[in-house]
Design a protein around this motif. Structure first.
Motif, PDB file in Angstrom:
ATOM      1  N   LYS A   1      44.977  44.828  41.687  1.00 32.56           N
ATOM      2  CA  LYS A   1      44.096  44.746  40.513  1.00 32.56           C
ATOM      3  C   LYS A   1      43.080  43.612  40.626  1.00 32.56           C
ATOM      4  N   ASN A   2      43.254  42.759  41.652  1.00 30.93           N
ATOM      5  CA  ASN A   2      42.386  41.590  41.818  1.00 30.93           C
ATOM      6  C   ASN A   2      41.144  41.956  42.637  1.00 30.93           C
ATOM      7  N   ARG A   3      40.032  42.069  42.007  1.00 28.20           N
ATOM      8  CA  ARG A   3      38.794  42.462  42.693  1.00 28.20           C
ATOM      9  C   ARG A   3      38.291  41.384  43.646  1.00 28.20           C
ATOM     10  N   ARG A   4      38.783  40.169  43.506  1.00 27.33           N
ATOM     11  CA  ARG A   4      38.339  39.069  44.370  1.00 27.33           C
ATOM     12  C   ARG A   4      39.240  38.879  45.587  1.00 27.33           C
ATOM     13  N   TYR A   5      40.259  39.729  45.710  1.00 32.75           N
ATOM     14  CA  TYR A   5      41.181  39.595  46.842  1.00 32.75           C
ATOM     15  C   TYR A   5      40.414  39.794  48.154  1.00 32.75           C
TER      16      TYR A   5
ATOM     17  N   GLN B   1      41.801  52.773  46.855  1.00 33.35           N
ATOM     18  CA  GLN B   1      41.141  52.094  47.975  1.00 33.35           C
ATOM     19  C   GLN B   1      42.054  51.044  48.591  1.00 33.35           C
TER      20      GLN B   1
ATOM     21  N   ARG C   1      40.252  41.028  51.346  1.00 35.90           N
ATOM     22  CA  ARG C   1      40.881  41.965  52.275  1.00 35.90           C
ATOM     23  C   ARG C   1      40.478  41.694  53.724  1.00 35.90           C
TER      24      ARG C   1
ATOM     25  N   ASN D   1      45.101  51.661  42.457  1.00 42.22           N
ATOM     26  CA  ASN D   1      43.902  51.393  43.252  1.00 42.22           C
ATOM     27  C   ASN D   1      44.013  52.132  44.585  1.00 42.22           C
TER      28      ASN D   1
END
Length: 377
Positions: free
Chosen positions: A258-262, A191, A264, A189
């Motif tokens: 890999k966790n899109r809900r993290y 990004q 940031r 990832n």
């Protein structure tokens, strides 16, 4: 599970392919964006001019080169795992190498060598002095020379890719554990990699950690940011099961990336708030040993202090239980009179044994609900 079964399982985790490729094919892939040599890692590309010339000499003399290891991404692009310096040197010689800002790197000018002294001042193309241009016959020989590709296919397990990075981390400039993680993170990832790399550019973090040049060159500031986001709010029940801390950081990093809900934004806010408080209370002494006899801070950055102070302050900010700024300085100094701290910061204490004690200690020490932090704590 028997040895044969274990081997067969792991062999299935890593799917590979390989074949020889002409330099002209490598060039074509690079120019079309199908090959990523990651110019973000400038430190990895630091061969001397003599080393670069030596590689070009080897190709011209027909000496076989080791294979270039690449990892195939989901989009089909090849990430260079091992061979960055070789490919960068070839591309620089050909005048097509771009830096991390996508700007053209000055073409390579060769030096004389023991076997080929006539290489001195030779370039691929020299408009100023045509005599210094590599002869067309040798240009064709060079472009047709083969460099094998060894490809880790996209179906391979991510952890297996990380292991491969570590095993191929040979020769030239040995990479630090975080630099190896950075390579893996770029594959998973980009990004998230950019976000993580940006965290330690915070001025309060820079001032309070006061790291010297060498650890900064080896991405230690990024490793500290990674430790922060993984450990600042980790449930205490998970601390005893950490085991190998390096492997734990890598696995957690992969999981978060890999966790899109993290969240940031929330994590970045906590990071910024923590180091703003510490820089205000202790400045560049935040993570330095305190000498009780001399009443002053001494030495350089200590990871055990970071684990206790930074993570303890962060946890209490997150829970709204942080003590006053004046108390932070006093309590940080008092750690050096605290047996529960000094017993676990001596040399030889492994991180897996240290963390389950220091992280809970830091959370207690910097809580406003802790009215009795003394040497018996």
């Amino acid at each position: 599970m028997s040895l044969i079964e274990q081997i067969n399982k792991k062999r299935r985790d890593i799917k590979t392919d390989g074949y020889p490729m002409a330099i002209s094919e490598w060039v074509s892939m690079y120019e079309q964006g199908e090959l990523d040599i990651h110019p973000e890692f400038q430190r990895f590309y630091r061969w001397s001019e003599a080393q670069k010339t030596g590689l070009i000499e080897s190709i011209l003399l027909g000496i076989p080169l080791p294979p270039i290891f690449v990892s195939q991404r989901q989009d089909g692009v090849w990430d260079v795992v091992d061979g960055l310096q070789r490919l960068s040197t070839i591309f620089q010689f050909l005048g097509i190498l771009k830096d991390h800002s996508n700007k053209q790197v000055p073409p390579l000018v060769l030096e004389k060598t023991k076997y080929l002294p006539a290489l001195e001042n030779i370039q691929w193309e020299s408009e100023e002095n045509p005599k210094n241009t590599l002869p067309k016959e040798l240009q064709l020989t060079f472009k047709r020379s083969k460099v094998s590709a060894s490809i880790v296919l996209k179906e391979s397990d991510e952890t297996a890719k990380y292991d491969l990075f570590q095993r191929l981390n040979t020769g030239g400039s040995e990479l630090s554990p975080q630099e190896v993680r950075n390579c893996l993170l770029l594959m998973i990832n980009k990004q998230f990699f950019d976000w993580l790399k940006d965290l330690p550019t915070d001025e309060n973090f820079i001032n309070s950690t006061a790291l010297s040049d060498r650890p900064l060159e080896q991405s230690y500031d990024v490793e500290l940011a990674l430790r922060f986001i993984i450990l600042s709010e980790i449930p205490e029940g998970q601390l005893k099961g950490i085991g190998d801390v390096g492997l734990f950081l890598t696995e957690k990093m992969t999981e978060i990336a890999k966790n899109r809900r993290y969240k940031r934004a929330a994590e970045k806010s906590l990071f910024a708030a923590t180091f703003e408080v510490l820089n205000g209370a202790l400045g560049e002494d935040s993570f330095k040993r305190y000498n009780n006899k001399k009443k002053r801070h001494e030495g350089g950055f200590l990871l055990s202090l970071f684990e206790t102070v930074a993570l303890g302050v962060a946890y209490n900010i997150s829970n709204g239980t942080l003590c006053s700024e004046a108390e932070i300085s006093k309590r940080a100094k008092s750690l050096w009179s605290t047996k529960g701290f000094t017993d676990w910061t001596s040399s030889g204490t492994t991180a897996s044994r240290r963390l389950p004690r220091l992280i809970p200690l830091g959370r207690t020490v910097f809580s406003k609900n802790n009215h009795r932090h003394d040497s018996n704590h």
